[in-house]
Enzyme design. Structure first.
Site, PDB file in Angstrom:
ATOM      1  N   ASP A  43      34.117   2.502  -0.749  1.00  8.34           N
ATOM      2  CA  ASP A  43      33.415   2.095   0.479  1.00  8.34           C
ATOM      3  C   ASP A  43      32.383   3.159   0.815  1.00  8.34           C
ATOM      4  O   ASP A  43      32.711   4.185   1.400  1.00  8.34           O
ATOM      5  CB  ASP A  43      34.404   1.974   1.638  1.00  8.34           C
ATOM      6  CG  ASP A  43      35.390   0.847   1.418  1.00  8.34           C
ATOM      7  OD1 ASP A  43      36.555   1.132   1.111  1.00  8.34           O
ATOM      8  OD2 ASP A  43      34.969  -0.307   1.522  1.00  8.34           O
ATOM      9  N   ASP A 183      37.214  -8.598   1.830  1.00 10.87           N
ATOM     10  CA  ASP A 183      37.461  -7.198   2.140  1.00 10.87           C
ATOM     11  C   ASP A 183      37.633  -7.041   3.649  1.00 10.87           C
ATOM     12  O   ASP A 183      36.731  -7.362   4.420  1.00 10.87           O
ATOM     13  CB  ASP A 183      36.266  -6.361   1.653  1.00 10.87           C
ATOM     14  CG  ASP A 183      36.368  -4.894   1.991  1.00 10.87           C
ATOM     15  OD1 ASP A 183      35.441  -4.146   1.656  1.00 10.87           O
ATOM     16  OD2 ASP A 183      37.379  -4.493   2.604  1.00 10.87           O
TER      17      ASP A 183
END
Ligand code: DX5
Length: 231
Positions: A43, A183
């Site tokens: 991320d 996600d």
């Protein structure tokens, strides 16, 4: 045959590294691979597109030798064109850019392919699937965010399920060989609905690290639940 045609793509469990121990990331990615994950999602946050600030390319490059699974960079950044090549060079084989961060999304995705990486596009919760209409031929994966990006540990947004199904319909009708990833807030209580809607790559962070029985159990449990939608 599943109720949702086209959801027969292989289920993949992709951990988010966000909850890992940043003091020992090399060991953490090795542990994730040993736990049976199919790929690892980084991320990447720039403190501008999202409030948080996370991994530079050098951190990922340092971890690359510690695992052999695909590294994917989820670029939650304002200037993905400027950064994509650095994450490819760091060892990421798939680069995810946000449609909302790209003035020229078609060109950005083309450039990622020219770099030799697989290209992918992410949609925030407020961005409709129609944004994908003219770029599905350029991507290997579409990421439908099931939280607003920036932090782990947020609540899953179930109203994203119709969008997941819409993206799967668009992919099938266009004959595109494209994975659908979700996600945010993915765990034992949410993964079934997301997979049933059409997602086949499922990113989880908190759910993996909070499992008292450990990473291997968490990965296996999520995979079993997701695969149960295929029967
Ligand atoms: C949001 C992040 C999170 C993270 C997973 O920007 O992308 O979605 O990867 O977080 P969990 O699984 O803890 O919700």
């Amino acid at each position: 045959m599943s109720d949702h045609p086209g959801t027969d793509r292989t289920i993949e469990i992709a951990p988010s590294v966000l909850p890992a121990d940043f003091a020992k990331l090399g060991e953490e990615v090795a542990a994730l691979e040993a736990a049976g994950v199919d790929r690892i999602q980084w991320d990447v946050m720039d403190g501008r597109f999202v409030p948080n600030l996370t991994f530079g390319p050098d951190v990922i490059a340092a971890c690359r030798p510690h695992a052999s699974v695909l590294f994917e960079a989820h670029l939650m950044v304002e200037q993905p064109d400027d950064l994509a090549s650095r994450y490819v060079d760091a060892g990421c084989g798939l680069i995810i850019v946000h449609a909302e961060a790209c003035v020229h999304l078609h060109r950005t995705l083309d450039r990622i392919a020219e770099l030799g990486a697989r290209a992918a596009v992410a949609l925030n919760p407020a961005t409709p699937a129609v944004a994908l209409t003219d770029v599905l031929d350029l991507v290997d994966l579409v990421l439908v965010m099931t939280v607003n990006p920036g932090f782990g540990g947020q609540a899953y947004i179930p109203s994203m399920e119709p969008k997941i199904a819409e993206v799967r319909r668009m992919v099938l009708e266009g004959g595109h060989d494209v994975d659908i990833e979700v996600d945010g807030g993915i765990g034992p209580n949410t993964i079934e609905a997301a997979a049933a809607a059409g997602a086949n790559v499922l990113v989880a962070g908190s759910a993996l690290y909070r499992d008292p029985e450990g990473l291997t159990h968490a990965v296996s449990q999520l995979r079993q639940i997701a695969e149960s939608t295929r029967r």
